[in-house]
Write a protein that holds these residues in place. Structure first.
Motif, PDB file in Angstrom:
ATOM      1  N   ILE A 139      31.444  34.881  65.725  1.00 22.85           N
ATOM      2  CA  ILE A 139      30.387  33.918  65.390  1.00 22.85           C
ATOM      3  C   ILE A 139      29.136  34.659  64.920  1.00 22.85           C
ATOM      4  O   ILE A 139      28.498  34.283  63.940  1.00 22.85           O
ATOM      5  CB  ILE A 139      30.081  33.013  66.603  1.00 22.85           C
ATOM      6  CG1 ILE A 139      31.244  32.087  66.867  1.00 22.85           C
ATOM      7  CG2 ILE A 139      28.840  32.192  66.368  1.00 22.85           C
ATOM      8  CD1 ILE A 139      31.072  31.256  68.097  1.00 22.85           C
ATOM      9  N   TYR A 140      28.801  35.772  65.623  1.00 19.95           N
ATOM     10  CA  TYR A 140      27.648  36.574  65.191  1.00 19.95           C
ATOM     11  C   TYR A 140      27.844  37.046  63.753  1.00 19.95           C
ATOM     12  O   TYR A 140      26.917  36.971  62.930  1.00 19.95           O
ATOM     13  CB  TYR A 140      27.482  37.768  66.128  1.00 19.95           C
ATOM     14  CG  TYR A 140      26.370  38.699  65.723  1.00 19.95           C
ATOM     15  CD1 TYR A 140      25.077  38.483  66.166  1.00 19.95           C
ATOM     16  CD2 TYR A 140      26.605  39.763  64.871  1.00 19.95           C
ATOM     17  CE1 TYR A 140      24.053  39.310  65.786  1.00 19.95           C
ATOM     18  CE2 TYR A 140      25.586  40.599  64.480  1.00 19.95           C
ATOM     19  CZ  TYR A 140      24.311  40.369  64.939  1.00 19.95           C
ATOM     20  OH  TYR A 140      23.303  41.182  64.540  1.00 19.95           O
ATOM     21  N   THR A 141      29.072  37.528  63.430  1.00 18.76           N
ATOM     22  CA  THR A 141      29.322  38.020  62.079  1.00 18.76           C
ATOM     23  C   THR A 141      29.151  36.906  61.051  1.00 18.76           C
ATOM     24  O   THR A 141      28.506  37.096  60.019  1.00 18.76           O
ATOM     25  CB  THR A 141      30.744  38.594  61.993  1.00 18.76           C
ATOM     26  OG1 THR A 141      30.953  39.432  63.109  1.00 18.76           O
ATOM     27  CG2 THR A 141      30.949  39.378  60.734  1.00 18.76           C
ATOM     28  N   VAL A 191      32.735  35.480  70.218  1.00 17.04           N
ATOM     29  CA  VAL A 191      31.279  35.565  70.105  1.00 17.04           C
ATOM     30  C   VAL A 191      30.881  36.550  69.002  1.00 17.04           C
ATOM     31  O   VAL A 191      29.986  36.276  68.195  1.00 17.04           O
ATOM     32  CB  VAL A 191      30.703  35.951  71.473  1.00 17.04           C
ATOM     33  CG1 VAL A 191      29.261  36.303  71.341  1.00 17.04           C
ATOM     34  CG2 VAL A 191      30.856  34.826  72.437  1.00 17.04           C
ATOM     35  N   LEU A 192      31.587  37.705  68.947  1.00 13.23           N
ATOM     36  CA  LEU A 192      31.268  38.662  67.886  1.00 13.23           C
ATOM     37  C   LEU A 192      31.610  38.083  66.516  1.00 13.23           C
ATOM     38  O   LEU A 192      30.894  38.325  65.534  1.00 13.23           O
ATOM     39  CB  LEU A 192      32.019  39.964  68.127  1.00 13.23           C
ATOM     40  CG  LEU A 192      31.493  40.802  69.292  1.00 13.23           C
ATOM     41  CD1 LEU A 192      32.399  41.974  69.547  1.00 13.23           C
ATOM     42  CD2 LEU A 192      30.099  41.288  69.001  1.00 13.23           C
ATOM     43  N   VAL A 210      27.404  34.174  61.284  1.00 16.11           N
ATOM     44  CA  VAL A 210      26.038  33.676  61.178  1.00 16.11           C
ATOM     45  C   VAL A 210      25.140  34.678  60.478  1.00 16.11           C
ATOM     46  O   VAL A 210      24.274  34.312  59.689  1.00 16.11           O
ATOM     47  CB  VAL A 210      25.512  33.324  62.587  1.00 16.11           C
ATOM     48  CG1 VAL A 210      24.039  33.033  62.552  1.00 16.11           C
ATOM     49  CG2 VAL A 210      26.251  32.128  63.113  1.00 16.11           C
ATOM     50  N   SER A 211      25.345  35.981  60.726  1.00 13.67           N
ATOM     51  CA  SER A 211      24.308  36.922  60.314  1.00 13.67           C
ATOM     52  C   SER A 211      24.609  37.688  59.027  1.00 13.67           C
ATOM     53  O   SER A 211      23.683  38.212  58.435  1.00 13.67           O
ATOM     54  CB  SER A 211      24.059  37.927  61.434  1.00 13.67           C
ATOM     55  OG  SER A 211      25.165  38.785  61.547  1.00 13.67           O
ATOM     56  N   ARG A 212      25.867  37.790  58.591  1.00 13.74           N
ATOM     57  CA  ARG A 212      26.138  38.657  57.435  1.00 13.74           C
ATOM     58  C   ARG A 212      25.636  38.034  56.139  1.00 13.74           C
ATOM     59  O   ARG A 212      25.662  36.806  55.976  1.00 13.74           O
ATOM     60  CB  ARG A 212      27.628  38.915  57.291  1.00 13.74           C
ATOM     61  CG  ARG A 212      28.265  39.724  58.373  1.00 13.74           C
ATOM     62  CD  ARG A 212      27.795  41.127  58.386  1.00 13.74           C
ATOM     63  NE  ARG A 212      26.833  41.302  59.436  1.00 13.74           N
ATOM     64  CZ  ARG A 212      26.340  42.468  59.801  1.00 13.74           C
ATOM     65  NH1 ARG A 212      26.717  43.550  59.197  1.00 13.74           N
ATOM     66  NH2 ARG A 212      25.463  42.542  60.768  1.00 13.74           N
TER      67      ARG A 212
END
Lengths: 165, 101
Positions: B19-21, B16-17, B23-25
């Protein structure tokens, strides 16, 4: 004793991944990635996968992380490195994180996993060698060709363009 | 006794972390770090399941293939990022839209 080391490794893995995800400074992210990879190697030792743990340390920490650090140093100007890793639309990404993480963890906790008692840890290198040269021979050879292709492709993609007049 | 669920939850958190990285970086090297986190979580799940459910070596074989793929992917991605940086003097993924314009 074993439990304490395991908890430390689990906390190190998640905290490292969290710093990778949320830090504004890409150098901090890279070194947190080092912590996370190292703790995952420790978890592999807990799972009795000694060869995989050694490969994780050698390839991930010795190879990929050094590559990523080179990428950071070669592409970032050092005076603006502390805001070098901003988040873009973090609100949507937060929604994705919470929803997908909640679904995954709920599924893991609620599922009735049929597990067997794990075997006592034995050296796995010989077994892995046998598996690579018998059952997994074709994927092994394809992985070798893939590595060669990636090597050539990385050289061609990364070199300077020389134009003939 | 450490159960299978513990390992799977650690793998899920890593995934999950990651995927967050991704998507958001903004920084392309940061996105690459997120991909590495995702591949690590997949490898951890393979080894854990092969230890607790399958009792065989196959999951470890797959994890080694994942590590090989991650190494070649990182090399090619960094080659692309460096050549993009030479041309446009930026590594921001949201500025790499010259095909669209």
């Amino acid at each position: 004793m074993g439990e304490i080391v395991f908890i430390a490794l689990a906390v190190g893995t998640t905290v490292g991944a969290g710093v990778v995800a949320f830090s504004k400074n890409i150098v901090y992210s890279a070194f947190a990635l080092l912590l996370s990879f190292f703790c995952v190697a420790g978890l592999y030792v807990f799972l009795a996968a000694d060869f995989v743990a050694a490969t994780q340390v050698i390839v991930y920490i010795g190879g990929i992380l050094v590559l990523i650090l080179f990428g950071v140093m070669l592409t970032e100007k050092i005076e603006k490195v502390n805001i070098s890793n901003q988040a873009l639309k973090p609100f949507r990404a937060w929604i994705l994180l919470i929803v997908s993480g909640g679904i995954l963890i709920a599924a893991i906790v609620k599922t009735n996993w049929i597990t067997k008692a794990p075997l006592p840890p034995t050296p796995t290198t010989g077994e892995l060698g046998n598996a690579f040269l018998t059952r997994y021979l074709l994927p092994f050879e394809i992985a070798s060709v893939l590595l060669l292709v990636a090597l050539i492709g990385a050289i061609i993609a990364g070199r300077k363009e020389v134009r003939r007049k | 006794m450490i159960s299978l669920q513990t390992y799977l939850i650690i793998g899920a958190i890593l995934l999950v972390l990651g995927i967050y990285t991704v998507v958001s970086r903004r920084n392309a090297v940061g996105i690459l770090m997120g991909v590495e986190l995702i591949l690590n979580s997949a490898g951890l799940n393979f080894v854990a399941v092969s230890r607790f459910v399958e009792l065989s070596i196959d999951g470890q074989v797959f994890t080694i293939f994942i590590i090989v793929l991650a190494a070649s992917e990182a090399a090619v991605a960094l080659g692309i990022i460096l050549s993009y940086f030479q041309t446009y003097a930026s590594v921001y993924a949201d500025r790499a839209d010259s095909l669209r314009r």
